[in-house]
Scaffold this active site. Structure first.
Site, PDB file in Angstrom:
ATOM      1  CG  ASP A  49      -1.936   1.241   1.086  1.00 13.99           C
ATOM      2  OD1 ASP A  49      -2.794   1.489   0.469  1.00 13.99           O
ATOM      3  OD2 ASP A  49      -1.440   2.028   2.364  1.00 13.99           O
ATOM      4  CD  GLU A 121      -3.485  -2.154  -0.885  1.00 11.45           C
ATOM      5  OE1 GLU A 121      -3.820  -1.093  -1.279  1.00 11.45           O
ATOM      6  OE2 GLU A 121      -3.529  -2.827   0.140  1.00 11.45           O
TER       7      GLU A 121
END
Length: 228
Positions: A49, A121
């Site tokens: 992320d 992610e």
């Protein structure tokens, strides 16, 4: 560790060859499949992320040198939000290689937006740890493709835009009400109505509450903007 044929095919689809295959294996392992000898992808998701955020922040900063922070922020949010990550994951069929526990498998986990976004992610983090930042940056820009240059100049999401419209007219924030829920538990469909204090309202249907709220807000925005 060697990659299965399915994971090799996925690595080919995203255009990256892993020197440490165990990183990709971990990136596609959901917590429902974790064990004392098998790590899941939650820590990788956390790292990925942040890597994604830095790549997108740099790309947007360099692409439009005259944009203000207020203009860049919504574009950034549009590119890194869960819905976009899940869209990219679907484009490269990441769901097909997810390693899920029986309960997640039976509940349609391979199609769940949150699981797909988190795994996407995690894959970014796996590439970052395997090949460094430049490799991860190249991967993200390749997978996101035209999304980066095509993001709207005003990329506020519909709910934010509708709330700002209401605030500008001294109205309370919009309310979102679930008016119907259909479909099986593993694949629910929600109908949600966006309501303004002045009586304006519009509804939309989607496979998640968040998507239905956004869609309803967008429909209501279009309606009220036509009369402005």
């Amino acid at each position: 560790m060697k990659l299965s044929s399915e994971l090799k095919a996925f690595a080919g689809r995203i255009g990256y060859t892993f020197k440490r295959p165990e990183l990709l294996h971990r990136a596609v392992t959901h917590s429902s499949m974790s064990s004392p000898t098998r790590d899941d992808n939650q820590r990788l998701e956390f790292l990925g992320d942040r890597v994604l955020g830095l790549v997108m922040a740099e790309a947007l900063f360099m692409a439009d040198t005259s944009a203000t922070e207020g203009q860049l922020a919504p574009r950034f949010n549009a590119l890194v939000r869960k819905e976009t990550c899940a869209d990219v994951a679907r484009e490269f069929d990441l769901g097909a290689v997810l390693k899920l526990g029986r309960s997640e498998m039976l509940s349609g986990g391979r199609r769940k937006e949150a699981l797909l976004a988190d795994a996407m992610e995690a894959v970014i983090a796996a590439v970052y740890l395997d090949g460094g930042f430049e490799a991860a940056k190249a991967l993200v820009l390749r997978l996101w493709g035209k999304r980066v240059t095509a993001v709207d100049a005003d990329a506020r999401d519909a709910k934010t835009a509708l709330q700002e419209w209401a605030q500008a007219r001294k109205l309370p924030p919009p309310k979102y009400v679930v008016t119907a829920r259909t479909g099986p538990d593993h694949a629910p469909v929600f109908t949600i109505e966006a309501r303004l204090e002045n009586g304006e309202r519009e509804a939309a249907t989607a496979n998640s509450k968040r998507q239905a709220e956004q869609a309803a807000a967008k429909v209501l925005l279009v309606k009220i903007s036509k009369r402005s």
